[in-house]
Write a protein that holds these residues in place. Structure first.
Motif, PDB file in Angstrom:
ATOM      1  N   SER A  84       3.572  -7.295   6.451  1.00  0.00           N
ATOM      2  CA  SER A  84       2.373  -8.151   6.465  1.00  0.00           C
ATOM      3  C   SER A  84       2.274  -9.010   7.713  1.00  0.00           C
ATOM      4  O   SER A  84       1.202  -9.552   8.009  1.00  0.00           O
ATOM      5  N   TRP A 102      -0.556  -7.879   9.684  1.00  0.00           N
ATOM      6  CA  TRP A 102      -1.886  -7.833   9.090  1.00  0.00           C
ATOM      7  C   TRP A 102      -2.723  -9.022   9.543  1.00  0.00           C
ATOM      8  O   TRP A 102      -2.244 -10.174   9.503  1.00  0.00           O
ATOM      9  N   VAL A 160      -5.934  -4.625   2.215  1.00  0.00           N
ATOM     10  CA  VAL A 160      -4.834  -3.675   2.357  1.00  0.00           C
ATOM     11  C   VAL A 160      -4.821  -2.782   1.119  1.00  0.00           C
ATOM     12  O   VAL A 160      -4.766  -3.271  -0.008  1.00  0.00           O
ATOM     13  N   ASP A 165      -3.541   2.338   3.252  1.00  0.00           N
ATOM     14  CA  ASP A 165      -2.675   1.803   4.296  1.00  0.00           C
ATOM     15  C   ASP A 165      -1.221   2.155   4.039  1.00  0.00           C
ATOM     16  O   ASP A 165      -0.487   2.536   4.953  1.00  0.00           O
ATOM     17  N   ARG A 201      -0.593   3.467   7.596  1.00  0.00           N
ATOM     18  CA  ARG A 201       0.356   2.532   8.202  1.00  0.00           C
ATOM     19  C   ARG A 201       1.808   2.843   7.872  1.00  0.00           C
ATOM     20  O   ARG A 201       2.666   2.778   8.746  1.00  0.00           O
TER      21      ARG A 201
END
Length: 238
Positions: free
Chosen positions: A53, A56, A62, A132, A161
């Motif tokens: 995170s 982010w 997310v 993600d 991700r």
């Protein structure tokens, strides 16, 4: 490495074979959630969520896909964490057991961020939706090595991700702890059977790393956590 559990057990767990009544399912899943919380399963996943995170943007959305979500205790923990930190989580949890799906949907009534889908992770195909991160918690040990490799490949295709998967460490000590814990807490007979068997079906650090290598996902690394847990996790290079 243990000289007793040198190879993964292939003995199937009762929950993978038997049709359970709703009351039995509820009792078992509540017990498993407690064990997952006590022995660090939720914390192991949140460790990586918090670490990732840091990249982010504040307040960002997310999206997560959770294979074999069970009672959805990990998705609920992620949503609570994201609410606290100001992120907007959206999670799709998949499970192939209708009774488990019913329990998860009821458990997630106050979590509109979570959608529970009834499907088999070994049969489902890649989804067109954007995710993600792809997750799993205590799902890998239910699968054969070939199924795990296929699931990792599919997860890599879906995740924009990264991937976070956590499961059990195979060792005599882990087996002894879960055997004793299920007896001391007078757990359901299915939990008493499947808990220790799950450890025998679990992994060594080397085995998990080799499965990731076979799947062609070199960014995944194995880390050891409290409670005889491993995570196989990593982010793609952007």
């Amino acid at each position: 490495m243990s000289l007793v559990f040198t190879e993964r057990s292939l003995e199937p767990e009762r929950m993978d074979l038997e049709s359970l009544a709703p009351a039995t399912t509820t009792r078992i899943l509540k017990a498993l959630e407690s064990i997952n919380a006590w022995l660090g399963g939720v914390r192991a996943t949140l460790f990586h969520v918090e670490r990732f995170s840091k990249k982010w943007p504040p307040g960002s959305r997310v999206r997560f896909l959770d294979w074999g979500t069970g009672g959805a205790d990990v998705p609920r923990a992620i949503v609570r964490w994201c609410r606290l930190k100001g992120f907007k989580a959206e999670i799709v949890g998949m499970d192939n057991n209708p009774a488990v799906v019913d329990y998860a949907r009821e458990a997630c009534e106050k979590y509109p961020e979570i959608q529970i889908v009834n499907t088999d992770v070994t049969l489902s195909v890649g989804r067109d939706e954007d995710f993600d991160y792809v997750l799993s918690s205590l799902t890998l040990h239910h699968l054969s090595n070939d199924q795990i490799v296929a699931l990792l490949k599919r997860s890599d295709q879906i995740a924009k991700r990264g991937i976070i998967m956590n499961d059990l460490k195979r060792s005599v000590r882990a087996w002894a702890w879960i055997w004793a814990l299920t007896r001391l807490t007078r757990a359901d007979p299915i939990v008493c059977n499947d808990g220790p068997l799950s450890v025998k079906r679990a992994f060594t650090k080397r085995e998990l790393a080799e499965l990731a290598q076979r799947a062609g996902v070199p960014y995944l690394k194995v880390e050891t956590h409290f409670g005889y847990r491993f995570t196989l996790a990593g982010e793609k290079v952007e």
